[in-house]
Design a protein around this motif. Structure first.
Motif, PDB file in Angstrom:
ATOM      1  N   LYS A 144      33.096  17.609  25.779  1.00 17.68           N
ATOM      2  CA  LYS A 144      33.594  18.059  27.089  1.00 17.68           C
ATOM      3  C   LYS A 144      34.155  19.467  27.013  1.00 17.68           C
ATOM      4  CE  LYS A 144      34.717  13.777  29.535  1.00 17.68           C
ATOM      5  NZ  LYS A 144      35.788  13.015  30.218  1.00 17.68           N
ATOM      6  N   ASN A 177      32.715  22.757  29.029  1.00 18.90           N
ATOM      7  CA  ASN A 177      33.595  23.504  29.926  1.00 18.90           C
ATOM      8  C   ASN A 177      33.425  25.012  29.765  1.00 18.90           C
ATOM      9  OD1 ASN A 177      35.847  23.624  31.857  1.00 18.90           O
ATOM     10  ND2 ASN A 177      36.978  24.464  30.135  1.00 18.90           N
ATOM     11  N   GLU A 217      30.947  28.101  31.801  1.00 18.02           N
ATOM     12  CA  GLU A 217      32.037  28.798  32.487  1.00 18.02           C
ATOM     13  C   GLU A 217      31.525  29.677  33.630  1.00 18.02           C
ATOM     14  OE1 GLU A 217      35.465  32.065  31.243  1.00 18.02           O
ATOM     15  OE2 GLU A 217      34.625  30.735  29.716  1.00 18.02           O
ATOM     16  N   ASN A 227      28.547  24.262  36.657  1.00 19.80           N
ATOM     17  CA  ASN A 227      29.828  24.148  35.955  1.00 19.80           C
ATOM     18  C   ASN A 227      29.953  22.699  35.490  1.00 19.80           C
ATOM     19  OD1 ASN A 227      32.316  24.596  34.892  1.00 19.80           O
ATOM     20  ND2 ASN A 227      33.399  24.663  36.837  1.00 19.80           N
ATOM     21  N   LYS A 266      31.097  19.416  33.560  1.00 20.59           N
ATOM     22  CA  LYS A 266      32.363  18.856  33.086  1.00 20.59           C
ATOM     23  C   LYS A 266      32.179  17.550  32.317  1.00 20.59           C
ATOM     24  CE  LYS A 266      35.100  21.941  35.088  1.00 20.59           C
ATOM     25  NZ  LYS A 266      35.945  22.863  34.307  1.00 20.59           N
ATOM     26  N   GLU A 267      31.230  16.717  32.780  1.00 21.20           N
ATOM     27  CA  GLU A 267      31.121  15.361  32.258  1.00 21.20           C
ATOM     28  C   GLU A 267      29.999  15.217  31.230  1.00 21.20           C
ATOM     29  OE1 GLU A 267      33.319  13.001  32.793  1.00 21.20           O
ATOM     30  OE2 GLU A 267      34.411  14.471  33.994  1.00 21.20           O
TER      31      GLU A 267
END
Length: 293
Positions: free
Chosen positions: A247, A251, A255, A268, A270-271
């Motif tokens: 993760k 991230n 970016e 973007n 995240k998961e």
């Protein structure tokens, strides 16, 4: 006779994340987690065999980089390696390429980069070469600071690089940035290698055009897609610490606050996806290609 040299140079220490948990059988894996790594060797689905396959690929990458950047010396110690040289530029570019190649091939690594005194053996032999010294100690300490596939540096490294190679330092200076660790809110310094994956020797931020910026951003987002969707990272995602590293990597690899090239994009991530496949990865990469156009 073993000869010992003392030099001033750069050291990159790189370590495969999650390897200890894998070899110590602290993670439980399914057949599909093994298949992508072991079917090519027709080996039984066992943690140690998977670990051996990962190490073989890691060594293949190190040999490729060593051949490409001949001024460096590389010594592999199981799931980690030291890369060092008086030629600081080649160490920096080697570090960038090792991280790029590792993620592309399903290996999650973390690194530390330092400059200073290096004490090395000067003869190659069957046991390999060894090094020690302040630069080595600092590189190892820096590697353990952050989560994810970052390369951490000490505060003096950009200055040391500038003293050794002013032209190259000017070419990549904005890739050295402060980083606030969300775990302790301390500020550390980072080599943001992922903004220019697979860096060539003639890379320069000073003279980069819009098309080249888009190309580097495309490569960066595709590295994020590999971490997010490639089945080769399934074994990393089976324990809590591995998920944290994945993760964290997602991230900053995706970016959107791009202070390097100032390229905007709509991705973007995240998961970490539980359902991973090459087809899903290919589809996601096509979306990035369309966006870049």
């Amino acid at each position: 006779m073993e000869l010992i040299n003392k030099i001033q140079g750069a050291v990159f220490f790189v370590d495969i994340l999650g390897f200890g948990a894998l070899t110590q059988k602290k993670i439980n894996l399914k057949d599909e987690d093994f298949a992508v790594w072991l079917d090519q060797y027709s080996l039984p689905y066992e943690n140690q065999n998977l670990a051996a396959s990962v190490l073989a690929k890691f060594r293949e990458i190190l040999l490729k980089i060593n051949k490409k950047f001949g001024d460096t010396t590389i010594s592999q110690l199981s799931d980690c390696a030291f890369i060092w040289s008086k030629n600081v530029k080649e160490v920096v570019i080697s570090a960038n390429n090792i991280m790029s190649e590792c993620i592309s091939n399903g290996i999650l690594c973390r690194g530390g980069l330092s400059y200073g005194e290096i004490i090395e053996t000067s003869q190659n032999h069957t046991l390999g070469r060894f090094i020690l010294g302040d630069a080595v100690t600092n590189a190892v300490k820096l590697e353990g600071i952050a989560k994810g596939c970052r390369i951490m540096i000490n505060q003096e490294f950009p200055h040391d690089l500038n003293s050794c190679d002013k032209e190259f330092s000017n070419n990549i200076s904005t890739l050295f940035q402060p980083f606030i660790n969300p775990l302790d809110f301390e500020t550390y310094d980072e080599f943001k290698w992922y903004f220019a994956p697979f860096m060539e020797k003639d890379f320069s931020i000073q003279y980069i055009n819009h098309s080249q910026k888009a190309k580097h951003t495309n490569s960066r987002l595709k590295l994020a897609n590999i971490i997010r969707l490639s089945p080769k990272f399934s074994w990393n995602a089976t324990n809590a610490q591995g998920v944290v590293h994945l993760k964290s990597s997602l991230n900053f690899l995706s970016e959107t606050k791009d202070e390097i090239f100032r390229v905007s994009h709509n991705f973007n991530f995240k998961e970490v996806h539980k359902n991973r496949s090459e087809s899903a990865l290919n589809m996601a990469n096509k979306l990035i290609d369309e966006e870049i156009k």
